[in-house]
Every structure is written in structure tokens, then in C-alpha cells.
Enzyme design. Sequence first.
Site, PDB file in Angstrom:
ATOM      1  N   TYR A   1      -1.969   0.282  10.655  1.00  0.00           N
ATOM      2  CA  TYR A   1      -1.966  -0.187   9.264  1.00  0.00           C
ATOM      3  C   TYR A   1      -0.658   0.200   8.578  1.00  0.00           C
ATOM      4  CZ  TYR A   1      -3.751  -0.842   4.454  1.00  0.00           C
ATOM      5  OH  TYR A   1      -3.938  -1.242   3.146  1.00  0.00           O
TER       6      TYR A   1
ATOM      7  N   SER B   1       0.875  -1.186   0.000  1.00  0.00           N
ATOM      8  CA  SER B   1       0.000   0.000   0.000  1.00  0.00           C
ATOM      9  C   SER B   1       0.908   1.229   0.000  1.00  0.00           C
ATOM     10  CB  SER B   1      -0.844   0.007   1.280  1.00  0.00           C
ATOM     11  OG  SER B   1      -1.504   1.249   1.449  1.00  0.00           O
TER      12      SER B   1
END
Length: 257
Positions: A155, A142
Site C-alpha cells: 500500500y 495517504s
Amino acid sequence: MAAAPPAASRIAVVTGASSGIGAATARRLAEAGYRVVLTARRKDRIEALAEEIGAAGHTATAYPLDVTDRAAVDEFATAFRTIGVLVNNAGGALGADPVATGDPEQWRTMYETNVLGTLNLTQALLPKLDASGDGTIVIVSSTAGHATYEGGGGYVAAKHGAHVLAETLRLEIVGRPVRVIEIAPGMVRTDEFALTRFGGDTEKAAKVYQGVAEPLTADDVADTITWAVTRPPHVNIDLMVVRPRAQASNTKVHRES
Ligand SMILES: NC(=O)c1ccc[n+]([C@@H]2O[C@H](COP(=O)([O-])OP(=O)(O)OC[C@H]3O[C@@H](n4cnc5c(N)ncnc54)[C@H](OP(=O)(O)O)[C@@H]3O)[C@@H](O)[C@H]2O)c1
């Protein structure tokens, strides 16, 4: 459309294939000529997708699997002599609390899924990728694996872990016939990612994409993954950062209203 991959490389395992980017990637890889193996925890979803891909004239099988269950992953690996492609896509975010108040249980789950899940599949299938003589490991990290943002701590930490795994593995296996490709998407509007992050709160989930003209779609990312995988074997796309035009960074997003 790229040429069909060579026979020895024709199995592609996709984790997290029950929704979003994983499901779209399975469809695209099947169209590119791979026999796709769909894994995720939700059996009904991957079985339905396998049927859909089969009805389109391609080959897909479903294998229910929790990537954090190492014994199950090892058992899964015994089903193969060789595989050509492993797409480590299973993962996601939980919560958006600041570090000061974040839930350690959510942090633990994110690390276990995004990092250890990828490690489990990679360790179990690396010998089979080697055996193909032309293997490819894709890690779907990501942009959170490359820069932080407020409320993203758990995250961001997990996706930095996935990024480091990709970078380290590439160094360690150089000389062996396996490529390591990292795809780092920015904002992708999938059905479940934001909903999962906010524990099913549809209002909070909708806010993520509010006013953004065109977030990426799952298929945009699947297209990118499939392009990288179908380059000639000597071409290693180390890292691709893919964002919608409306997103200049994790924190700089153009919203129309
Ligand atoms: N959407 C975005 O904006 C975005 C941006 C950058 C990166 N990503 C990354 O891209 C990947 C896919 O995201 P997405 O947007 O497609 O989200 P999604 O629709 O929520 O998909 C997540 C997938 O991971 C699977 N999964 C979760 N935990 C698992 C476990 N323990 N074992 C096996 N499978 C598991 C889920 O399947 P089951 O629940 O059936 O197991 C599901 O198929 C994730 O790694 C995510 O972090 C997403």
C-alpha cells in the site's frame, strides 16, 4: 460556505463515490454548487447516492466505472465537453503482510487501482479540465504516500506512486489552467477501508481503530477536499496531510485502552 463555482467549472467527477471518503466528498461538492458525477463499480450504491443528493435539491448522476479499465474510462470521458473538478479517490489497501511474504497479486491490484486508475482518469479528463479554463485535479493519496510502516509495503509503495504522480503532473502542466491538489489523510474510520484490507475480517478491521478516541471521519476528509477545491483558482493547495489529533505519525497512535 464558499461562493458557487463559475458556470464553466461546474461538473465535478468523483471516483470511488460508492462509499467512505468518495461518497462524503460527492455530498460536500454538491452542496458547494457542483453538478457531481459519481463513479465506482457498484452501480446500486452510486445510483442511491445520486438520488439522495437529488432529493436534497442538488444535481448528481451515477456512472458505473472500473478505474482500471482504460477503454471504459476513455468511453466515459466522451460524455463531457468540459469538467471543472476530478477527484481521484478510488483506491485502498489489500493485506498487511511483510514484504517477505506479501502477495504479489495484492500488490499488483493496489498499484493498478491507486496509481494506474488515477493515471487513467487524469489522462482521459485532462483535456476537458483544460477546456474549462479553470480545472482542478485532486489526488487522494495517504500518509502512506509519505512514510512507510511495517506490514504496509504494498500500500505504501502504491500511495508513494500516487504522490509522485501528483508532484510530477504539477510540474509538467504548470502554465495551463489546471491545479493539482494532493490530500493525504492519516487514519480515517470509514465503513469499508479496513474491512477490504483484511478480506472481510471484522475483528482485524476493528483493531485498526481500537482505543483511538476520534479517528477522522469520511466527512472530515471531504470537508478538507472541498475547502481546497473552492479556493480561488490561482491558489493551489499542493499537499495537505490530515490526521486525527490522536495520530502523530503512521506508527505513533495514542490508544486509550
Ligand atoms: N480510510 C483511511 O484510513 C484512508 C486513509 C488514507 C487514504 N485513504 C484513501 O482514501 C480513498 C478512499 O478510502 P475510503 O476509506 O473511503 O475507503 P472505501 O470506503 O473502501 O472506498 C474505496 C472506494 O474505491 C472504490 N474502488 C475501489 N476499486 C475500484 C476500482 N477498480 N474502480 C472504481 N472504483 C474502485 C470503491 O468502490 P467500488 O467497490 O464500488 O468500486 C469505493 O467507493 C482510497 O484511495 C484510500 O486509499 C483512506
